[in-house]
Design a protein around this motif. Sequence first.
Motif, PDB file in Angstrom:
ATOM      1  N   ASP A   1       0.770  -1.215  -0.047  1.00 30.11           N
ATOM      2  CA  ASP A   1      -0.023   0.048  -0.036  1.00 30.11           C
ATOM      3  C   ASP A   1       0.746   1.183  -0.067  1.00 30.11           C
ATOM      4  N   GLU A   2       0.617   2.078  -0.874  1.00 29.65           N
ATOM      5  CA  GLU A   2       1.727   3.266  -1.325  1.00 29.65           C
ATOM      6  C   GLU A   2       1.707   4.238  -0.174  1.00 29.65           C
ATOM      7  N   LEU A   3       0.367   4.656   0.272  1.00 23.28           N
ATOM      8  CA  LEU A   3       0.060   5.360   1.310  1.00 23.28           C
ATOM      9  C   LEU A   3       0.621   5.143   2.561  1.00 23.28           C
ATOM     10  N   ARG A   4       0.650   3.769   3.121  1.00 20.82           N
ATOM     11  CA  ARG A   4       1.047   3.156   4.166  1.00 20.82           C
ATOM     12  C   ARG A   4       2.507   3.180   4.323  1.00 20.82           C
ATOM     13  N   LEU A   5       3.162   2.691   3.204  1.00 20.66           N
ATOM     14  CA  LEU A   5       4.733   2.781   3.202  1.00 20.66           C
ATOM     15  C   LEU A   5       5.050   4.346   3.272  1.00 20.66           C
ATOM     16  N   GLN A   6       4.625   5.075   2.735  1.00 20.13           N
ATOM     17  CA  GLN A   6       4.898   6.621   2.879  1.00 20.13           C
ATOM     18  C   GLN A   6       4.809   7.044   4.358  1.00 20.13           C
ATOM     19  N   GLN A   7       3.726   6.629   4.868  1.00 17.05           N
ATOM     20  CA  GLN A   7       3.393   6.638   6.290  1.00 17.05           C
ATOM     21  C   GLN A   7       4.708   6.124   7.086  1.00 17.05           C
ATOM     22  N   LEU A   8       4.938   5.014   6.823  1.00 13.49           N
ATOM     23  CA  LEU A   8       5.969   4.033   7.641  1.00 13.49           C
ATOM     24  C   LEU A   8       7.382   4.968   7.501  1.00 13.49           C
ATOM     25  N   LEU A   9       7.789   5.363   6.270  1.00 12.94           N
ATOM     26  CA  LEU A   9       8.933   6.100   5.804  1.00 12.94           C
ATOM     27  C   LEU A   9       8.850   7.432   6.681  1.00 12.94           C
ATOM     28  N   LEU A  10       7.660   8.220   6.689  1.00 11.56           N
ATOM     29  CA  LEU A  10       7.861   9.264   7.278  1.00 11.56           C
ATOM     30  C   LEU A  10       7.881   9.236   8.824  1.00 11.56           C
ATOM     31  N   ASN A  11       7.356   8.276   9.325  1.00 13.62           N
ATOM     32  CA  ASN A  11       7.398   7.991  10.675  1.00 13.62           C
ATOM     33  C   ASN A  11       9.233   7.642  11.081  1.00 13.62           C
ATOM     34  N   LEU A  12       9.775   6.932  10.384  1.00 10.74           N
ATOM     35  CA  LEU A  12      11.048   6.423  10.572  1.00 10.74           C
ATOM     36  C   LEU A  12      12.018   7.795  10.217  1.00 10.74           C
ATOM     37  N   LEU A  13      11.811   8.801   9.155  1.00 11.87           N
ATOM     38  CA  LEU A  13      12.521   9.916   9.059  1.00 11.87           C
ATOM     39  C   LEU A  13      12.272  11.138  10.241  1.00 11.87           C
ATOM     40  N   SER A  14      10.919  11.234  10.575  1.00 13.63           N
ATOM     41  CA  SER A  14      10.645  12.070  11.457  1.00 13.63           C
ATOM     42  C   SER A  14      11.302  11.701  12.929  1.00 13.63           C
ATOM     43  N   ASN A  15      11.506  10.521  13.233  1.00  8.33           N
ATOM     44  CA  ASN A  15      12.220  10.020  14.459  1.00  8.33           C
ATOM     45  C   ASN A  15      13.691  10.316  14.178  1.00  8.33           C
ATOM     46  N   ALA A  16      14.136   9.857  12.934  1.00  5.65           N
ATOM     47  CA  ALA A  16      15.686  10.214  12.896  1.00  5.65           C
ATOM     48  C   ALA A  16      15.925  11.761  12.919  1.00  5.65           C
ATOM     49  N   ILE A  17      15.112  12.771  12.371  1.00  2.03           N
ATOM     50  CA  ILE A  17      15.272  14.206  12.441  1.00  2.03           C
ATOM     51  C   ILE A  17      14.999  14.847  14.007  1.00  2.03           C
ATOM     52  N   LYS A  18      13.963  14.079  14.558  1.00  2.00           N
ATOM     53  CA  LYS A  18      13.579  14.603  15.904  1.00  2.00           C
ATOM     54  C   LYS A  18      14.544  14.274  17.006  1.00  2.00           C
ATOM     55  N   TYR A  19      15.471  13.071  16.864  1.00  2.00           N
ATOM     56  CA  TYR A  19      16.306  12.487  17.813  1.00  2.00           C
ATOM     57  C   TYR A  19      17.777  12.738  17.257  1.00  2.00           C
ATOM     58  N   ASN A  20      18.135  13.516  16.285  1.00  2.00           N
ATOM     59  CA  ASN A  20      19.286  13.909  15.894  1.00  2.00           C
ATOM     60  C   ASN A  20      19.939  14.978  16.373  1.00  2.00           C
ATOM     61  N   ARG A  21      21.108  15.467  16.027  1.00  2.00           N
ATOM     62  CA  ARG A  21      21.769  16.561  16.801  1.00  2.00           C
ATOM     63  C   ARG A  21      21.978  17.765  15.802  1.00  2.00           C
ATOM     64  N   ASP A  22      22.309  19.130  15.999  1.00  2.00           N
ATOM     65  CA  ASP A  22      22.551  20.012  15.028  1.00  2.00           C
ATOM     66  C   ASP A  22      23.520  19.691  14.291  1.00  2.00           C
ATOM     67  N   ASN A  23      23.446  20.111  12.942  1.00  2.00           N
ATOM     68  CA  ASN A  23      24.187  19.830  11.908  1.00  2.00           C
ATOM     69  C   ASN A  23      24.381  18.332  11.667  1.00  2.00           C
ATOM     70  N   GLY A  24      23.520  17.593  12.063  1.00  2.00           N
ATOM     71  CA  GLY A  24      23.395  16.148  11.967  1.00  2.00           C
ATOM     72  C   GLY A  24      23.079  15.399  10.485  1.00  2.00           C
ATOM     73  N   ARG A  25      23.330  14.322  10.230  1.00  2.00           N
ATOM     74  CA  ARG A  25      22.658  14.009   8.945  1.00  2.00           C
ATOM     75  C   ARG A  25      21.767  12.745   8.979  1.00  2.00           C
ATOM     76  N   VAL A  26      21.011  12.476   8.005  1.00  2.00           N
ATOM     77  CA  VAL A  26      19.891  11.388   7.882  1.00  2.00           C
ATOM     78  C   VAL A  26      20.239  10.876   6.592  1.00  2.00           C
ATOM     79  N   ARG A  27      20.640   9.580   6.208  1.00  2.00           N
ATOM     80  CA  ARG A  27      20.765   9.179   5.013  1.00  2.00           C
ATOM     81  C   ARG A  27      19.877   8.027   4.917  1.00  2.00           C
ATOM     82  N   VAL A  28      19.135   7.944   3.459  1.00  2.00           N
ATOM     83  CA  VAL A  28      18.316   6.953   3.210  1.00  2.00           C
ATOM     84  C   VAL A  28      19.050   6.016   2.058  1.00  2.00           C
ATOM     85  N   ALA A  29      18.963   4.657   2.306  1.00  2.00           N
ATOM     86  CA  ALA A  29      19.746   3.709   1.248  1.00  2.00           C
ATOM     87  C   ALA A  29      18.415   2.679   0.825  1.00  2.00           C
ATOM     88  N   LEU A  30      18.257   2.410  -0.491  1.00  2.00           N
ATOM     89  CA  LEU A  30      17.446   1.583  -1.072  1.00  2.00           C
ATOM     90  C   LEU A  30      18.365   0.360  -1.716  1.00  2.00           C
TER      91      LEU A  30
END
Length: 628
Positions: free
Chosen positions: A507-536
């Motif tokens: 389900d495309e919408l659910r997969l988008q929701q899944l990845l947005l939750n992961l990215l939101s957590n990765a940004i929220k619990y990151n540090r200043d000048n931090g990085r978030v990398r996505v690999a497929l």
Amino acid sequence: MIGNIFKVLISVKAKLFFGFLAMAMIILGLGGYAYVSTSNAGAVVEDTFDRPLMAINFARSAGQVFSQLEIDVIEQLQTGAEQQTIDPASITPLLSRFKADLKVSQDRSIAPKAVPFFKVIETELAQWEQIMLPAGSTVSAASITKAQTHADIIEQQLDIIVELQTGQSFLAREAAIARMDEIKKYNLWAGIAALTLTLLLSAWISVTIIAPLKAAAAAARKISAGDFNVDIPPGGDDETGVLLKTMSSMQRNIRDRMGQEQNLRALAQHRLSDSVTNSRDAILLTDTGGVIIVSNPQIGQMFPALADFDLIQRPFSNYFDETGAPLNEPCQFNSERREIKFNDGRWARVSASKTQEGGRLFIWSDITEAKIRSQNLLEAKEAAEAADKAKTLFLAAMSHELRTPLNAVIGFSDIIKSHYDQEGKHPDHAEMAGLISQSGAHLLNIVKDVLSVADGNAADNLNMDLKPVEMADVVNFCMKTIASEAEKNNVQLLWKAPVQPIPVYGDELRLQQLLLNLLSNAIKYNRDNGRVRVALTTNDKNAVCLDVIDSGIGIDKADLDRIMEPFVQVDSGFTRKYDGVGLGLSIVKQILTPHKGRIFIRSKVGHGTVVRIVLPALMQSQRQQSNP
């Protein structure tokens, strides 16, 4: 060294070897003596019959040949003539035959006294030949007379030789008879001696080997029959002695072990008796006839009606039925669960089993406390189910009551902000209206997450529209959507799309929701000048791997197992730094279930976190279903 040699010499193998060796020597001796006796008998026969008979026969044959020789000579002579002529060719064969017979007779002669007579014959024959066979073959009348004298002597000597051979043959016969008598006597004594030695050897082997073995076999039979006090004779130093000594040691060990087992059995019976007596359960044991043979005091406590009875040696059927239910106690019996409910509120469970001897063992266990706990748990379960039903009704009502006002607040806040932005007046009022709209949207998202978890906790309740989805498109959409949040938190987003398409079935919408939750957590619990990398990527097991890698604060190992639960945050309490209600990973887990996906988290405090989502790749059958 000497001791080892002595042990070898007294062993059974050595005894048997020397016994059979002695028997073989006796047989060899008897055979050798029989061979010598037979040879002697043959020599006796030869000396008694063969040689003397041949010597006599050939002596007589020589006499007859010589007489024929004389006749032939006389026939050639002319009576009254002074000079006679003899043809040597006519008498030479007879003369040669005479000499041959004489030679055989001389070789076969057994009479030592006949030797001089053979020599006389040889001398007279030589003179006769000299007279009768001169060089010129002419013989005078005087020579003929003289030759006749030699011929008479030769015939006399032959007669004497025959008589001597006959006499010597008789003597040889008497000696042969005496010799055969000696041989028979010696053979008899030799047979008696061999039989005696054989009997002695047999008796020796019987005493030293067979008798101990018989004693060992008899003792073994008695021991196997259960007689462990049988007398075992002492053994010698050979193998049979070792066997008897070993059996004696085994007998002692068996008796010691039997004593130990008896002590252990008595101890076990004592412990069993103590266990039965001190057991919290009521216990009865019956024999094959259904008579009670064991009863502990708890029977009276379990069944007050039987407290004053001595149940030993009484029929079990007088007090209980075959299932163990009491006959004289007010109670209710559940045959399926084998449970007894007494009228005084007590509960008991009965178990029955057969013993090896054919009796039966009954055990009644008091389960009153377990029944009370079970009832309490049942009531608690019913209360929890009622609370859950009330929660569901409450959330269904709150879904409308919360969303409608929040949507109104967000809508009016956006209108007010838009109004002030158009007029260009009161920028502080426009900023406040924007803050009201953002706070309302945040609260609305929280309400949606709470309602999603509470109202659809099971993955089956999530509405899914499964179809082929290109994961690179999902990542691109989410990266654009989350870009403003990353920029606001001063976090760099890194993403490089793969060269080849990587489709999945989901389900495309659910997969988008899944990845947005992961990215939101990765940004929220990151540090200043931090990085978030996505690999497929894809792995060798035909699966799609989606990795979200951040350089944030990380997660302690002890917290990894509980962060997937709803409403759980590692940074909890009134002083926590990060907002949210802790539903992001819980929702990710719910979305993965219908997608047959898995989540793996690897993290270290202070070094960031790696979250990997593994999804099955799109199969050919799924492609065909989506493109009929």
